[in-house]
Structure formats: C-alpha cells, structure tokens
Motif scaffolding. Structure first.
Motif, PDB file in Angstrom:
ATOM      1  N   CYS A  26       5.647   6.783  -0.963  1.00 34.63           N
ATOM      2  CA  CYS A  26       6.145   6.064   0.216  1.00 34.63           C
ATOM      3  C   CYS A  26       5.193   4.917   0.499  1.00 34.63           C
ATOM      4  O   CYS A  26       3.997   5.121   0.676  1.00 34.63           O
ATOM      5  N   CYS A  27       5.756   3.725   0.552  1.00 36.16           N
ATOM      6  CA  CYS A  27       4.933   2.528   0.719  1.00 36.16           C
ATOM      7  C   CYS A  27       4.993   2.001   2.145  1.00 36.16           C
ATOM      8  O   CYS A  27       5.933   2.278   2.897  1.00 36.16           O
ATOM      9  N   GLU A  28       4.000   1.209   2.488  1.00 36.92           N
ATOM     10  CA  GLU A  28       3.895   0.630   3.825  1.00 36.92           C
ATOM     11  C   GLU A  28       5.070  -0.287   4.150  1.00 36.92           C
ATOM     12  O   GLU A  28       5.435  -0.452   5.311  1.00 36.92           O
ATOM     13  N   ASP A  29       5.699  -0.890   3.132  1.00 43.06           N
ATOM     14  CA  ASP A  29       6.830  -1.789   3.371  1.00 43.06           C
ATOM     15  C   ASP A  29       8.159  -1.045   3.517  1.00 43.06           C
ATOM     16  O   ASP A  29       9.211  -1.659   3.616  1.00 43.06           O
ATOM     17  N   GLY A  30       8.131   0.300   3.529  1.00 44.52           N
ATOM     18  CA  GLY A  30       9.336   1.096   3.725  1.00 44.52           C
ATOM     19  C   GLY A  30      10.032   1.513   2.443  1.00 44.52           C
ATOM     20  O   GLY A  30      11.027   2.226   2.500  1.00 44.52           O
ATOM     21  N   THR A  31       9.530   1.095   1.300  1.00 47.24           N
ATOM     22  CA  THR A  31      10.160   1.489   0.036  1.00 47.24           C
ATOM     23  C   THR A  31       9.647   2.857  -0.408  1.00 47.24           C
ATOM     24  O   THR A  31       8.538   3.269  -0.071  1.00 47.24           O
ATOM     25  N   PRO A  76       0.818  -1.222   0.000  1.00 47.52           N
ATOM     26  CA  PRO A  76       0.000   0.000   0.000  1.00 47.52           C
ATOM     27  C   PRO A  76       0.849   1.268   0.000  1.00 47.52           C
ATOM     28  O   PRO A  76       1.845   1.354   0.723  1.00 47.52           O
ATOM     29  N   ILE A  77       0.464   2.215  -0.820  1.00 54.31           N
ATOM     30  CA  ILE A  77       1.141   3.511  -0.879  1.00 54.31           C
ATOM     31  C   ILE A  77       0.439   4.425   0.111  1.00 54.31           C
ATOM     32  O   ILE A  77      -0.740   4.707  -0.034  1.00 54.31           O
ATOM     33  N   ARG A  78       1.177   4.882   1.105  1.00 54.70           N
ATOM     34  CA  ARG A  78       0.591   5.700   2.161  1.00 54.70           C
ATOM     35  C   ARG A  78       0.697   7.198   1.880  1.00 54.70           C
ATOM     36  O   ARG A  78      -0.060   7.987   2.419  1.00 54.70           O
ATOM     37  N   GLN A  79       1.655   7.601   1.032  1.00 51.77           N
ATOM     38  CA  GLN A  79       1.817   9.025   0.766  1.00 51.77           C
ATOM     39  C   GLN A  79       2.452   9.235  -0.602  1.00 51.77           C
ATOM     40  O   GLN A  79       3.298   8.459  -1.028  1.00 51.77           O
ATOM     41  N   THR A  80       2.026  10.291  -1.274  1.00 48.53           N
ATOM     42  CA  THR A  80       2.677  10.722  -2.506  1.00 48.53           C
ATOM     43  C   THR A  80       3.118  12.171  -2.329  1.00 48.53           C
ATOM     44  O   THR A  80       2.548  12.912  -1.533  1.00 48.53           O
ATOM     45  N   ALA A  81       4.133  12.550  -3.082  1.00 50.34           N
ATOM     46  CA  ALA A  81       4.607  13.939  -3.120  1.00 50.34           C
ATOM     47  C   ALA A  81       4.885  14.262  -4.580  1.00 50.34           C
ATOM     48  O   ALA A  81       5.527  13.481  -5.280  1.00 50.34           O
ATOM     49  N   MET A  82       4.369  15.399  -5.033  1.00 48.47           N
ATOM     50  CA  MET A  82       4.529  15.794  -6.424  1.00 48.47           C
ATOM     51  C   MET A  82       5.409  17.036  -6.478  1.00 48.47           C
ATOM     52  O   MET A  82       5.279  17.935  -5.640  1.00 48.47           O
ATOM     53  N   SER A  83       6.302  17.086  -7.469  1.00 47.08           N
ATOM     54  CA  SER A  83       7.180  18.241  -7.617  1.00 47.08           C
ATOM     55  C   SER A  83       6.380  19.477  -8.014  1.00 47.08           C
ATOM     56  O   SER A  83       5.214  19.403  -8.400  1.00 47.08           O
TER      57      SER A  83
END
Length: 117
Positions: free
Chosen positions: A102-107, A86-93
C-alpha cells in the motif's frame, strides 16, 4: 523485530533482569538494511512461518529478506517503473508467494512469485 529510522529492520531479543521486573536491555541479533527507508511510519510483514520479511521504502521499492539465515540474505528487490510513492505497508500471504503493498499515493501493488522453467 522492529523498523528503525536508520534504514533497517532490527531483530532483537529482550533481556530481563530477574530482580527488577520491567527493567532490562536487549541483544541485537540481526540487522536487515533497507535503502531509502528513513521514514517514520511503515509496516513490514512476514510469512506465516517467519521465513521471509517484506518491507517497502520511500522510493516505491520492496525488499524481501530471508529471516532464517545468518548473515542476512536478500531474496528479492521488487520495483516497477510506475511505483514511485513511499510504501507504507506490506502484507505477505501465508506461504510468502504473494506480497501486497500500500503506497502513500493510494495505489496498491500485488507481487506474485513466478515459476521459472
């Protein structure tokens, strides 16, 4: 804009009552569907000019929406075979040309716009 638990981002506008501060209702202006995104904590992002929004889902995919069009337009559906958490957060330039997730598995995944010729 806010993320709901109903697999969508909702663009809404508050309607305040003149005689009753703190009370009112909302008008829903637009809904952006995000398949497989029925998770409670998730943060989406927009570029500086609010032209696009990016949100991840519980399957490791990112959906990028054009915000200035009605009805909604899906700009891109981003995925990678190794991104399954699961992707918990995105950031756009600033200009929307790069998206970090940023994924739940730390990647952390980076997506860049690639010019086509």
């Amino acid at each position: 804009m806010s993320k709901s638990v109903d697999n969508e981002i909702v663009l809404w506008e508050p309607i305040m009552k003149d005689q009753s501060p703190g009370e009112g209702s909302v008008d829903i202006l637009q809904k952006y569907p995000v398949p497989e995104c029925d998770i409670w904590f998730i943060k989406f992002s927009c570029d500086f000019h609010y032209n696009a929004a990016a949100i991840g889902n519980r399957e490791g995919k990112i959906f990028v929406w054009e915000l200035q069009s009605s009805p909604h337009v899906l700009i891109a559906r981003l995925s990678h075979g190794q991104s399954k958490s699961p992707i918990r957060q995105t950031a756009m330039s600033f200009d929307g040309s790069t998206i970090l997730s940023c994924c739940e598995d730390g990647t952390i995944w980076r997506w860049d716009v690639v010019a086509t010729s």
